[in-house]
Each structure stands twice: as structure tokens, then as C-alpha cells.
Scaffold this active site. Structure first.
Site, mmCIF file in Angstrom:
data_model
loop_
_atom_site.group_PDB
_atom_site.id
_atom_site.type_symbol
_atom_site.label_atom_id
_atom_site.label_comp_id
_atom_site.label_asym_id
_atom_site.label_seq_id
_atom_site.Cartn_x
_atom_site.Cartn_y
_atom_site.Cartn_z
ATOM 1 N N ILE A 98 21.559 -39.197 -33.091
ATOM 2 C CA ILE A 98 22.576 -39.462 -32.101
ATOM 3 C C ILE A 98 22.236 -39.314 -30.655
ATOM 4 C CG2 ILE A 98 24.758 -38.417 -31.475
ATOM 5 C CD1 ILE A 98 25.057 -37.631 -34.322
ATOM 6 N N CYS A 99 21.224 -38.542 -30.439
ATOM 7 C CA CYS A 99 20.746 -38.496 -29.203
ATOM 8 C C CYS A 99 20.034 -39.456 -28.693
ATOM 9 C CB CYS A 99 19.718 -37.095 -28.935
ATOM 10 S SG CYS A 99 20.442 -35.348 -29.281
ATOM 11 N N THR A 100 19.131 -40.216 -29.549
ATOM 12 C CA THR A 100 18.692 -41.507 -29.019
ATOM 13 C C THR A 100 19.544 -42.478 -28.763
ATOM 14 O OG1 THR A 100 16.630 -40.946 -30.558
ATOM 15 C CG2 THR A 100 16.868 -43.328 -29.693
ATOM 16 N N GLY B 216 18.362 -33.074 -28.497
ATOM 17 C CA GLY B 216 16.937 -33.160 -28.831
ATOM 18 C C GLY B 216 16.378 -34.742 -28.876
ATOM 19 N N MET C 232 21.105 -41.700 -25.176
ATOM 20 C CA MET C 232 20.410 -42.001 -24.063
ATOM 21 C C MET C 232 20.219 -43.326 -23.778
ATOM 22 S SD MET C 232 19.813 -39.184 -22.401
ATOM 23 C CE MET C 232 21.158 -38.115 -23.081
#
Length: 164
Positions: A48-50, A43, A53
Site C-alpha cells: 500500500i505504501c508503494t 514502510g 508514494m
């Protein structure tokens, strides 16, 4: 879908079409002839996703020099992707898989119900999966060096020619 019936390394990659953060359609088949990297992530704007990316962003020159088409995919909306990409100045296209259909096609489903697994698929120019890393809990992000190495490996695969 179980791991056994999801596409594995050496199998053809399933075709799909999704909209990006600008609402523009992105079709997998339109990229045949070049290596494609699918970065599934749970998401937008999650810790963690930020980091994942932004790490891709920070290594973008290394990714770009491979010539591979690199896209991020999550179940977030087109609008969410647009804002996430703008907020973090992300250079890659983020594709909206709101229904999770593409994540299901690739077996990129988390152990957490309704979530996408943090996953990487590197697909060669002929549409064959050459690298697969599915992290069902997704607490540790894939390493950029491993993904870039997998891109280079996929580019080395040449069609077999007849013997003389």
C-alpha cells in the site's frame, strides 16, 4: 499519545528535524512561509505504501504546481529511503524517523504497535495545521485530490488585518 493530546487542525505544527534519503538534514522551520505537507506512511517497499508514494509521483506535477513542500516520513532508515526513492523514481524527499519521535509528536501512530499511521498533515505558511487525516489501520491510502485540495485551501488563508 492519544488523539486528544496530539495536535489538531488549527493548532501549531510541532517543529522537528530529520535526515532524508541522502543523509541531508531537513528542518521544518526552514520551510516557514510556504505550505508544508507531511505524508506519514508505515514502510518502504510495502504494497500500500508503494502504491501511495507512486501515486504521489504520478501526480507530482499537480503537487509541484502548488509550490508546497511535500515530504514523506516513515521509521525506515536513511538507506532504505534512498533505495526506495531510487527504485520507484520518487521525486519527493523521504525523511527517516527511525525512533518514531516525529510520528509521536503528530499523533501519527498506528493501532499496530511500533508502526506509523498512514497520515497526512497540511500546514499553512504560518505553521498552523490546516488539514489532518490519520488512518490508524492504514489499509486505505489518502486520495491525492483531497491532499491537493487541502494544499489549495491552506494557501487561501490570509492573516487577519485590522478593520478600518
Amino acid at each position: 499519545m492519544t488523539k486528544e493530546d496530539s495536535p489538531q487542525v488549527g493548532a501549531p505544527a510541532p517543529d522537528f528535524s530529520l535526515n532524508d534519503g541522502n543523509g541531508k538534514e531537513w528542518r521544518f522551520l526552514d520551510h516557514r512561509g510556504k505550505v508544508v505537507v507531511l505524508l506519514f506512511y508505515p514502510g518502504d517497499e510495502t504494497p500500500i505504501c508503494t502504491r501511495q508514494m507512486c501515486s504521489v509521483r504520478d501526480r507530482w506535477e499537480d503537487y509541484a504546481t502548488t509550490g508546497a513542500e511535500v515530504v514523506g516520513i516513515s521509521t525506515d532508515s536513511v538507506e532504505s529511503h534512498r533505495k526506495f526513492a531510487e527504485h520507484h523514481e520518487l521525486p519527493l524527499r523521504l525523511l527517516s524517523d527511525v525512533t518514531g519521535e516525529v510520528a509521536n509528536l503528530y499523533g501519527a501512530r498506528s493501532l499496530i504497535p511500533g508502526k506509523v499511521a498512514r497520515s497526512v498533515f497540511v500546514i499553512d505558511a504560518k505553521g498552523i495545521i490546516r488539514y489532518r487525516d490519520v488512518r490508524r489501520l492504514g489499509l486505505i491510502r489518502p486520495k491525492d485530490d483531497a491532499v491537493i485540495s487541502a494544499i489549495h485551501e491552506a494557501q487561501k488563508i490570509r492573516p487577519r488585518t485590522g478593520s478600518r
